[in-house]
Write an enzyme that holds these catalytic residues in place. Structure first.
Site, short mmCIF file in Angstrom:
data_model
loop_
_atom_site.label_atom_id
_atom_site.label_comp_id
_atom_site.label_asym_id
_atom_site.label_seq_id
_atom_site.Cartn_x
_atom_site.Cartn_y
_atom_site.Cartn_z
N HIS A 96 0.83 -1.20 0.00
CA HIS A 96 0.00 0.00 0.00
C HIS A 96 0.87 1.25 0.00
O HIS A 96 0.61 2.21 -0.74
CB HIS A 96 -0.92 0.01 1.22
CG HIS A 96 -2.13 -0.85 1.07
ND1 HIS A 96 -2.13 -1.99 0.32
CD2 HIS A 96 -3.39 -0.72 1.58
CE1 HIS A 96 -3.34 -2.54 0.37
NE2 HIS A 96 -4.13 -1.77 1.11
N HIS A 115 1.32 -2.24 9.36
CA HIS A 115 2.72 -2.55 9.06
C HIS A 115 3.68 -1.96 10.09
O HIS A 115 3.34 -1.10 10.89
CB HIS A 115 3.10 -2.07 7.66
CG HIS A 115 2.47 -2.86 6.56
ND1 HIS A 115 2.95 -4.08 6.16
CD2 HIS A 115 1.39 -2.59 5.77
CE1 HIS A 115 2.21 -4.53 5.16
NE2 HIS A 115 1.25 -3.65 4.91
#
Length: 252
Positions: free
Chosen positions: A154, A210
């Site tokens: 992303h 993340h």
């Protein structure tokens, strides 16, 4: 029809200027660290966007490169075909082919790295390992958890898409006759909005998902892919070249 066209034109100019200023700031490489700090300090509460099943993630971010090409391809053709030779238009389309190749290589490399560095676990607590399952796909198909070095796709695609769109939007024609003017203004406005959407979801990824390094590497790949093409290779004759830097002018 004059009033809607003027309104669209004014909106596209305003959003385009703000978008350009936003991308000139050195926020993209700093965002992963800033977002991770906010997350670790519990300064940002859980929200709708902390769920990976939110609408923007499922229907926009997951297919973000598709949205990027959906808007960029007609814009590149229309904005360059009026006052530029067909060869120039083809070179601009080749730049999008190159960008797509960068996207494809990066996302598939991330998958290979995650699979090569990962292991299959019973649950996310990693207490029980299934060493016999060496494939990420088979592991997840059986309902287990695959844990490997997961570079943030992303962070990569959202930063890279925003930068590529911003570069190609520079080639706006001065005067577009007939139906092309409102169509180009609509595309310009849509791309400006979607850049802001990519930046918003990029910030959301930085805050909620993340590890800092995963996001930093993903963002770094996006910046590197943009820099090596638009700032290095495209300045050479043997390349797709840079977009036309026309000044946008809108007449009443």
């Amino acid at each position: 029809m004059a009033a809607p066209v003027k309104l669209t034109s004014a909106c596209s100019r305003a959003i385009g200027r703000c978008k350009g200023d936003a991308l000139k700031l050195p926020l993209l490489p700093l965002a992963p660290w800033m977002g991770s700090y906010l997350k670790e300090q519990d300064l940002v509460p859980k929200s709708y966007f902390s769920d990976t099943k939110n609408v923007l993630n499922l229907y926009f971010v997951k297919v973000s490169w598709g949205w990027t090409l959906f808007l960029l391809v007609p814009f590149v053709i229309l904005s360059n075909s009026l006052k530029s030779p067909s060869v120039f238009v083809l070179r601009r389309l080749c730049a999008l082919v190159v960008a797509t190749a960068v996207w494809y290589i990066c996302v598939n490399t991330y998958d290979l790295i995650e699979e090569a560095t990962g292991s299959c676990y019973e649950t996310s607590t990693k207490e029980v390992i299934h060493g016999e399952l060496t494939s990420k796909g088979i592991c997840r198909k059986k309902g287990f958890v695959w844990d490997g070095y997961d570079i943030s796709g992303h962070s990569f695609i959202l930063s890279y898409s925003a930068l590529v769109i911003s570069e190609e939007m520079a080639s706006m024609v001065e005067d577009a006759p007939g139906f092309r003017k409102p169509l180009l203004n609509g595309l310009y406005l849509s791309m400006s909005i979607i850049v802001y959407l990519w930046l918003f979801m990029f910030a959301s990824t930085s805050v909620y998902f993340h590890s800092p390094m995963d996001k930093f590497v993903g963002t770094g790949c996006g910046l590197l892919g943009w820099y090596l093409t638009y700032r290095v290779w495209y300045r050479n004759p043997l390349s797709p070249g840079l977009p036309s830097k026309r000044q946008v002018k809108h007449h009443a």
